[in-house]
Scaffold this motif. Sequence first.
Motif, short mmCIF file in Angstrom:
data_model
loop_
_atom_site.label_atom_id
_atom_site.label_comp_id
_atom_site.label_asym_id
_atom_site.label_seq_id
_atom_site.Cartn_x
_atom_site.Cartn_y
_atom_site.Cartn_z
N UNK A 40 37.74 70.81 -8.37
CA UNK A 40 37.07 72.30 -8.06
C UNK A 40 38.23 73.46 -7.96
N UNK A 41 39.57 72.94 -8.14
CA UNK A 41 40.50 74.02 -7.98
C UNK A 41 40.93 74.07 -6.61
N UNK A 42 40.67 73.28 -5.70
CA UNK A 42 41.10 73.04 -4.32
C UNK A 42 41.57 71.75 -3.86
N UNK A 43 40.66 70.76 -4.55
CA UNK A 43 40.80 69.34 -4.15
C UNK A 43 40.10 68.60 -5.66
N UNK A 44 40.71 67.54 -5.63
CA UNK A 44 40.42 66.37 -6.68
C UNK A 44 39.58 65.37 -5.57
N UNK A 45 38.22 65.20 -6.20
CA UNK A 45 37.33 64.40 -5.46
C UNK A 45 36.96 63.32 -6.34
N UNK A 46 37.08 62.12 -5.83
CA UNK A 46 36.69 60.83 -6.41
C UNK A 46 35.01 60.69 -6.46
N UNK A 47 34.48 60.23 -7.61
CA UNK A 47 33.01 60.20 -7.85
C UNK A 47 32.45 58.98 -6.92
N UNK A 48 31.49 59.14 -6.15
CA UNK A 48 30.91 57.92 -5.56
C UNK A 48 29.33 58.14 -5.97
N UNK A 49 28.54 57.07 -5.47
CA UNK A 49 27.09 57.17 -5.79
C UNK A 49 26.46 58.19 -4.94
N UNK A 50 27.06 58.66 -3.90
CA UNK A 50 26.47 59.85 -3.09
C UNK A 50 26.77 61.11 -3.62
N UNK A 51 27.85 61.30 -4.14
CA UNK A 51 28.09 62.65 -4.75
C UNK A 51 27.84 62.83 -6.08
N UNK A 52 27.22 61.87 -7.11
CA UNK A 52 26.97 61.88 -8.46
C UNK A 52 25.99 62.88 -8.66
N UNK A 53 25.91 63.79 -9.61
CA UNK A 53 24.95 64.67 -9.89
C UNK A 53 24.27 63.77 -11.29
N UNK A 54 23.14 63.64 -11.20
CA UNK A 54 22.52 62.81 -12.29
C UNK A 54 22.63 63.70 -13.39
N UNK A 55 22.91 63.06 -14.79
CA UNK A 55 22.71 63.58 -16.03
C UNK A 55 21.48 63.65 -16.61
N UNK A 56 21.18 64.89 -16.72
CA UNK A 56 19.77 65.17 -17.36
C UNK A 56 19.84 65.69 -18.93
N UNK A 57 20.92 66.45 -19.17
CA UNK A 57 20.87 67.11 -20.36
C UNK A 57 21.79 66.37 -21.42
N UNK A 58 21.18 65.68 -22.46
CA UNK A 58 21.98 65.06 -23.41
C UNK A 58 22.95 66.20 -24.30
N UNK A 59 23.94 65.62 -24.49
CA UNK A 59 25.05 66.56 -25.26
C UNK A 59 24.45 67.48 -26.62
N UNK A 60 23.49 66.79 -27.02
CA UNK A 60 22.88 67.15 -28.22
C UNK A 60 21.84 68.54 -28.06
N UNK A 61 21.35 68.47 -26.41
CA UNK A 61 20.62 69.76 -26.28
C UNK A 61 21.23 70.78 -25.55
N UNK A 62 22.66 70.84 -25.38
CA UNK A 62 23.32 71.81 -24.71
C UNK A 62 23.16 73.03 -25.29
N UNK A 63 23.17 74.14 -24.77
CA UNK A 63 23.03 75.77 -25.36
C UNK A 63 24.55 75.99 -25.96
N UNK A 64 24.73 75.66 -27.22
CA UNK A 64 25.87 76.08 -27.76
C UNK A 64 26.09 77.63 -27.99
N UNK A 65 25.51 78.27 -27.43
CA UNK A 65 25.76 79.89 -27.54
C UNK A 65 26.46 79.80 -26.39
N UNK A 66 26.40 78.94 -25.35
CA UNK A 66 27.23 79.23 -24.18
C UNK A 66 28.44 78.15 -23.75
N UNK A 67 28.17 77.11 -24.54
CA UNK A 67 29.03 76.00 -24.13
C UNK A 67 29.52 75.44 -25.80
#
Length: 112
Positions: A40-67
């Motif tokens: 996040x620019x301040x610290x590097x945080x390891x992924x854990x089951x507690x801080x994992x944010x579920x992936x809902x958007x498939x790469x093929x559904x990403x808004x390519x006008x933004x990303x």
Amino acid sequence: MAKIKGSPPEDFAVFYERFHSDSAFQMSRIRFPLQGLIDDGYEEIAWTPENWELMRTRIYQVDTTKFKTKVKKKKKYFEQKLWIEGTSFSSKRRFELLGNRWFLVYAYEGSL
């Protein structure tokens, strides 16, 4: 991981769809401790089951006008990259076929 005898490798498209639509399935297919980190620019945080944010958007559904997106697909490997041009935000996810099942094995998310 050994292959289950008589069981063909899991189809990636079927796995990928279920991974993004079924939260329990998603959590069962992530190898914790997951390689990669959150920067996040301040610290590097390891992924854990507690801080994992579920992936809902498939790469093929990403808004390519933004990303901007990039996908690398091989027989036993799928990598997706996502970033916003002109910013420091980027995301990278790598899935691998382990035995005969797909798993998320790496995740990076940075917004310096």
